[in-house]
Scaffold this motif. Structure first.
Motif, PDB file in Angstrom:
ATOM      1  N   ASP A 183       6.243   3.314   8.227  1.00 34.42           N
ATOM      2  CA  ASP A 183       5.236   2.725   6.640  1.00 34.42           C
ATOM      3  C   ASP A 183       4.230   1.518   6.846  1.00 34.42           C
ATOM      4  OD1 ASP A 183       7.475   4.297   5.907  1.00 34.42           O
ATOM      5  OD2 ASP A 183       8.522   2.611   5.925  1.00 34.42           O
ATOM      6  N   ALA A 184       3.227   1.312   7.904  1.00 36.81           N
ATOM      7  CA  ALA A 184       2.479   0.158   7.811  1.00 36.81           C
ATOM      8  C   ALA A 184       1.279   1.454   7.621  1.00 36.81           C
ATOM      9  CB  ALA A 184       2.985  -0.720   8.179  1.00 36.81           C
ATOM     10  N   LEU A 185       1.466   1.618   8.200  1.00 35.08           N
ATOM     11  CA  LEU A 185       0.206   2.689   9.308  1.00 35.08           C
ATOM     12  C   LEU A 185       0.112   3.882   8.095  1.00 35.08           C
ATOM     13  CD1 LEU A 185      -1.523   3.228  11.194  1.00 35.08           C
ATOM     14  CD2 LEU A 185      -0.362   4.562  12.922  1.00 35.08           C
ATOM     15  N   ARG A 186       0.893   4.193   7.315  1.00 35.50           N
ATOM     16  CA  ARG A 186       1.145   5.317   6.535  1.00 35.50           C
ATOM     17  C   ARG A 186       0.226   4.405   5.019  1.00 35.50           C
ATOM     18  NH1 ARG A 186       4.985   8.208   4.589  1.00 35.50           N
ATOM     19  NH2 ARG A 186       6.158   6.440   4.793  1.00 35.50           N
ATOM     20  N   ALA A 187       0.629   3.462   5.578  1.00 34.42           N
ATOM     21  CA  ALA A 187       0.639   2.700   3.800  1.00 34.42           C
ATOM     22  C   ALA A 187      -1.494   2.242   3.578  1.00 34.42           C
ATOM     23  CB  ALA A 187       0.989   1.702   3.511  1.00 34.42           C
ATOM     24  N   SER A 188      -1.942   1.583   5.475  1.00 37.80           N
ATOM     25  CA  SER A 188      -3.167   1.078   5.047  1.00 37.80           C
ATOM     26  C   SER A 188      -4.527   1.891   4.729  1.00 37.80           C
ATOM     27  CB  SER A 188      -3.026   0.599   6.233  1.00 37.80           C
ATOM     28  OG  SER A 188      -4.051   0.175   6.377  1.00 37.80           O
ATOM     29  N   TRP A 189      -3.859   3.591   5.452  1.00 40.87           N
ATOM     30  CA  TRP A 189      -4.476   4.608   5.948  1.00 40.87           C
ATOM     31  C   TRP A 189      -4.558   5.952   4.515  1.00 40.87           C
ATOM     32  CZ3 TRP A 189      -7.441   8.611   6.780  1.00 40.87           C
ATOM     33  CH2 TRP A 189      -8.246   9.185   8.851  1.00 40.87           C
ATOM     34  N   ALA A 190      -3.466   5.114   3.319  1.00 37.83           N
ATOM     35  CA  ALA A 190      -3.872   5.914   1.778  1.00 37.83           C
ATOM     36  C   ALA A 190      -4.712   5.755   1.345  1.00 37.83           C
ATOM     37  CB  ALA A 190      -1.654   5.530   1.308  1.00 37.83           C
ATOM     38  N   VAL A 191      -6.129   6.855   1.038  1.00 37.65           N
ATOM     39  CA  VAL A 191      -6.623   7.272   0.339  1.00 37.65           C
ATOM     40  C   VAL A 191      -6.540   7.353  -0.403  1.00 37.65           C
ATOM     41  CG1 VAL A 191      -9.482   7.985   0.378  1.00 37.65           C
ATOM     42  CG2 VAL A 191      -8.231   7.548   2.657  1.00 37.65           C
ATOM     43  N   PRO A 192      -6.458   6.273  -1.540  1.00 38.00           N
ATOM     44  CA  PRO A 192      -6.713   7.554  -3.327  1.00 38.00           C
ATOM     45  C   PRO A 192      -7.521   8.658  -3.458  1.00 38.00           C
ATOM     46  CG  PRO A 192      -6.827   4.665  -2.856  1.00 38.00           C
ATOM     47  CD  PRO A 192      -7.873   4.985  -1.637  1.00 38.00           C
ATOM     48  N   GLY A 193      -7.542   9.050  -4.034  1.00 43.64           N
ATOM     49  CA  GLY A 193      -7.033  10.466  -4.484  1.00 43.64           C
ATOM     50  C   GLY A 193      -6.868  11.620  -3.270  1.00 43.64           C
TER      51      GLY A 193
END
Length: 335
Positions: A183-193
């Motif tokens: 979850d943390a890794l996907r959150a840090s990588w979640a580029v807006p748009g």
């Protein structure tokens, strides 16, 4: 490293900034050059800080994967670990899927108008909510750690942004909420748009890069002797850009200003800061789309050459200003 309770090597932090698919490839080249020049294994850093693509690499280092293994996997060498080769060979597409029709975070955008969050975060919040899936990162995390757990390195910090309040959240840090690595890794990588915000408990999180390209200032309170900042989205002297690169240059300029301030704060505490950033030659190869996976081999090949010279220059002792009449460029810029 300590002997009879006394440290025999300097305490070191390693900060890996955001940069998408191409930034990750470039960072691996830079880490290879840094490891060779220092004869130091980045896995031995006292603290590992990673943002977005940097979080991906910090997690791998924190799980015990060495730079040589990362490089072999990027190059798809015969002796490389197959799971790492597959991971790097299947990056996100060069362009996002069609986003949703509504902005990602109106609340965060209002915060930017009030001046309570950085302008870049506010602009990111206005982008339509992304729909891309970061399943490839979840698969990586599941390979690195048992389900629901963290990597072995006790101070591996992955930076994300609360997508409603703009609060910086540092997963893996004892002062912040706990999260599974996937979850943390996907959150840090979640580029807006581009990617969907990641919900952890009752909060939504997005790419930590909307607040800072590297969050090097997280290490200010820790009194480290040295901090090495590898930042593919900042550049002291980017040179002229063309086409899409002109738009990317505006983002790079804003991120560089933030990193300058963070490094100045670190250096004010007596910490030696060594910044490694792309040269104009690197940026020419990267182009204007940091998610263009087709450029990945050329970016890595160029980085292996350019970062060797950058690291050598950054590690050289600064000349005595009383003799030369000036400071080195990296001293003036906080590099």
């Amino acid at each position: 490293m300590t002997t009879t309770g006394r440290r025999t090597a300097p305490s070191r932090g390693l900060v890996l900034g955001c940069g998408g698919t191409l930034g990750a490839a470039w960072t691996i080249g830079a880490l290879h050059s840094l490891e060779e020049a220092l004869r130091w294994d980045p896995r031995d850093a006292d603290v590992l800080v990673g943002t977005s693509a940097g979080a991906e690499l910090a997690a791998m280092l924190g799980a015990g994967i060495g730079v040589a293994e990362l490089l072999a996997a990027q190059l798809a060498q015969e002796d490389a670990r197959p799971e790492l080769v597959r991971h790097f060979a299947a990056p996100p597409r060069a362009f996002p899927p069609r986003p949703a029709a509504f902005p990602g975070s109106p609340r965060l955008a209002r915060g930017a108008l009030r001046g309570t969050v950085p302008a870049l975060a506010g602009l990111s919040a206005l982008l339509p909510q992304g729909r891309a899936d970061a399943g490839w990162l979840a698969a990586l995390a599941d390979q690195l750690t048992p389900a629901g757990q963290w990597v072995g390195h006790p101070a591996t910090w992955l930076v994300a942004a609360d997508f409603d309040t703009g609060r910086r959240t540092v997963f893996g840090h004892p002062d912040f909420p706990r999260a599974a690595l996937r979850d943390a890794l996907r959150a840090s990588w979640a580029v807006p748009g581009w990617f969907r915000p990641v919900r952890i408990d009752s909060r939504r999180y997005a790419d930590g890069g909307i607040l800072s390209t590297a969050s090097a200032d997280l290490l200010v309170p820790h009194g480290l002797d040295e901090v090495y900042v590898v930042a593919p989205m900042s550049s002291v002297s980017p040179g002229p850009r063309r086409g899409l690169g002109r738009a990317e240059a505006l983002l790079r300029r804003a991120m560089t200003r933030t990193l300058n301030d963070e490094c100045a704060a670190l250096r004010a505490t007596g910490t030696r800061v060594v910044r490694i950033e792309p040269t104009p030659a690197d940026l020419d190869v990267m182009g204007g789309n940091f998610m263009d996976g087709g450029r990945r081999p050329a970016v890595l090949e160029t980085a292996l050459r350019t970062t060797r010279a950058v690291v050598r220059d950054r590690l050289a002792p600064a000349p005595d200003p009383r003799r030369t009449g000036h400071l080195r460029d990296d001293a003036r810029t906080g590099a």
